[in-house]
Design a protein around this motif. Structure first.
Motif, PDB file in Angstrom:
ATOM      1  N   ALA A  32       0.825  -1.214   0.000  1.00 49.78           N
ATOM      2  CA  ALA A  32       0.000   0.000   0.000  1.00 49.78           C
ATOM      3  C   ALA A  32       0.855   1.258   0.000  1.00 49.78           C
ATOM      4  N   ALA A  33       2.021   1.193   0.639  1.00 46.93           N
ATOM      5  CA  ALA A  33       2.907   2.355   0.701  1.00 46.93           C
ATOM      6  C   ALA A  33       3.722   2.528  -0.574  1.00 46.93           C
ATOM      7  N   GLY A  34       3.700   1.518  -1.440  1.00 43.37           N
ATOM      8  CA  GLY A  34       4.444   1.607  -2.691  1.00 43.37           C
ATOM      9  C   GLY A  34       5.948   1.567  -2.491  1.00 43.37           C
ATOM     10  N   ILE A  35       6.402   0.842  -1.472  1.00 42.11           N
ATOM     11  CA  ILE A  35       7.829   0.766  -1.159  1.00 42.11           C
ATOM     12  C   ILE A  35       8.397  -0.531  -1.720  1.00 42.11           C
ATOM     13  N   TYR A  94      11.028   1.849  14.702  1.00 46.73           N
ATOM     14  CA  TYR A  94       9.832   1.018  14.709  1.00 46.73           C
ATOM     15  C   TYR A  94       8.672   1.716  13.999  1.00 46.73           C
ATOM     16  N   THR A  95       7.865   0.902  13.349  1.00 46.59           N
ATOM     17  CA  THR A  95       6.598   1.416  12.829  1.00 46.59           C
ATOM     18  C   THR A  95       5.557   1.355  13.944  1.00 46.59           C
ATOM     19  N   LYS A  96       4.361   1.775  13.619  1.00 50.15           N
ATOM     20  CA  LYS A  96       3.231   1.543  14.509  1.00 50.15           C
ATOM     21  C   LYS A  96       3.041   0.032  14.672  1.00 50.15           C
ATOM     22  N   ASP A 119       2.521  -5.325  21.894  1.00 49.35           N
ATOM     23  CA  ASP A 119       2.373  -4.883  20.509  1.00 49.35           C
ATOM     24  C   ASP A 119       3.569  -5.348  19.693  1.00 49.35           C
ATOM     25  N   ARG A 120       3.315  -5.828  18.504  1.00 44.73           N
ATOM     26  CA  ARG A 120       4.367  -6.252  17.589  1.00 44.73           C
ATOM     27  C   ARG A 120       4.483  -5.242  16.443  1.00 44.73           C
ATOM     28  N   HIS A 121       5.714  -4.978  16.043  1.00 49.10           N
ATOM     29  CA  HIS A 121       5.996  -3.911  15.078  1.00 49.10           C
ATOM     30  C   HIS A 121       6.884  -4.416  13.944  1.00 49.10           C
ATOM     31  N   ILE A 122       6.970  -3.625  12.887  1.00 45.30           N
ATOM     32  CA  ILE A 122       8.045  -3.767  11.913  1.00 45.30           C
ATOM     33  C   ILE A 122       9.226  -2.996  12.490  1.00 45.30           C
ATOM     34  N   ASP A 155      13.293   8.056   7.622  1.00 48.32           N
ATOM     35  CA  ASP A 155      12.080   8.343   8.392  1.00 48.32           C
ATOM     36  C   ASP A 155      10.863   8.435   7.480  1.00 48.32           C
ATOM     37  N   GLU A 156      11.093   8.891   6.247  1.00 51.24           N
ATOM     38  CA  GLU A 156       9.991   9.040   5.302  1.00 51.24           C
ATOM     39  C   GLU A 156       9.395   7.674   4.958  1.00 51.24           C
ATOM     40  N   VAL A 157      10.234   6.630   4.913  1.00 49.03           N
ATOM     41  CA  VAL A 157       9.752   5.279   4.657  1.00 49.03           C
ATOM     42  C   VAL A 157       8.915   4.787   5.843  1.00 49.03           C
ATOM     43  N   ILE A 158       9.412   5.039   7.059  1.00 49.68           N
ATOM     44  CA  ILE A 158       8.648   4.665   8.258  1.00 49.68           C
ATOM     45  C   ILE A 158       7.294   5.367   8.269  1.00 49.68           C
ATOM     46  N   ALA A 159       7.290   6.641   7.904  1.00 45.54           N
ATOM     47  CA  ALA A 159       6.045   7.419   7.894  1.00 45.54           C
ATOM     48  C   ALA A 159       5.055   6.847   6.874  1.00 45.54           C
ATOM     49  N   ARG A 160       5.556   6.455   5.729  1.00 44.78           N
ATOM     50  CA  ARG A 160       4.674   5.881   4.712  1.00 44.78           C
ATOM     51  C   ARG A 160       4.116   4.537   5.147  1.00 44.78           C
ATOM     52  N   LEU A 161       4.941   3.743   5.806  1.00 49.72           N
ATOM     53  CA  LEU A 161       4.450   2.470   6.338  1.00 49.72           C
ATOM     54  C   LEU A 161       3.396   2.701   7.410  1.00 49.72           C
TER      55      LEU A 161
END
Length: 243
Positions: free
Chosen positions: A60-63, A103-105, A219-222, A230-236
């Motif tokens: 969905a993030a297009g990464i 970490y992501t959300k 909670d489990r994260h990426i 950081d921009e990649v984390i934000a998109r995820l």
């Protein structure tokens, strides 16, 4: 005036270029098969409780992403690499790792923790964490370099007889069933899956115990290396739908 505007546009494009390039760099995502959390699909991508939302988030993030099957200790080494664009799936956020990882959300939240024990240990009739902590002769099997979320501090204060394993979950379960150790901590999801699908001939010798005051699952994260922008984390984070 036209020249000034052209120069301004050129400068702006140059400033934005590194960010755009970084966002399109392939991220290397490592995981080890660990059902029901992670199961490898035909194309190499992961499915499962943490695998499916991770695959969906990157899509969905297009990464751009490349999937790798890697042992857990090697995954941690990849995350510690200050230059590698590396991520791993389904890890708890703990202070030790926060020093070198991003970490992501949350992508998933475990249910309650359980004790996976052999039948002989279950006969002790332990029902609370306090009763468990009062017995120092208990042999607890833990996975090397794993965190047990809210149980980490409890284990540290408890000081049981700890056996550290680098073996697969199936081998660890067999150690419990055979009485080489008394117990291991598992999430409710994993414990139920193990007894139904992986215990095999050992299932009759195993028990799942839920103590009255067990902490809730974490909670489990990426988890990603510091090199991941950081921009990649934000998109995820924007693409992750778990709440």
């Amino acid at each position: 005036m036209r020249c000034q505007r052209s120069n301004a546009l050129l400068i702006a494009s140059l400033l934005l270029a590194p960010l755009a390039c970084a966002a399109q760099d392939t991220i290397h995502v490592a995981y080890a098969e660990r059902p029901p959390y992670l199961l490898q699909q035909a194309d190499g991508s992961p499915a499962g409780l943490t695998g499916t939302p991770t695959t969906a988030a990157f899509k969905a993030a297009g990464i751009p992403v490349q999937w790798h099957i890697v042992p857990t200790n090697r995954q941690l080494a990849m995350i510690k690499d200050p230059k590698g664009l590396n991520c791993t799936i389904g890890w708890f956020s703990v202070p030790e790792r926060q020093a070198y990882a991003k970490y992501t959300k949350a992508i998933y939240r475990d249910k309650s923790w359980l004790l996976l024990t052999n039948a002989a240990f279950a006969e002790r009739g332990i029902t609370t964490m306090a009763e468990l902590a009062s017995q120092r002769d208990i042999r607890v099997l833990v996975k090397d370099n794993f965190s047990y979320g809210g149980l980490d501090k409890f284990i540290h204060k408890w000081h049981p007889v700890v056996a550290v394993s680098t073996a697969s979950t199936v081998k660890m379960v067999q150690s419990v069933a055979k009485g080489a150790v008394d117990m291991m901590f598992v999430s409710e999801d994993e414990g139920n899956y193990i007894l139904k699908n992986e215990a095999g001939e050992y299932a009759a010798s195993l028990r799942l115990l839920q103590l009255k005051d067990m902490p809730r699952g974490g909670d489990r994260h990426i988890m990603c290396s510091r090199a991941v922008p950081d921009e990649v984390i934000a998109r995820l984070n924007k693409a992750i739908t778990f709440k």
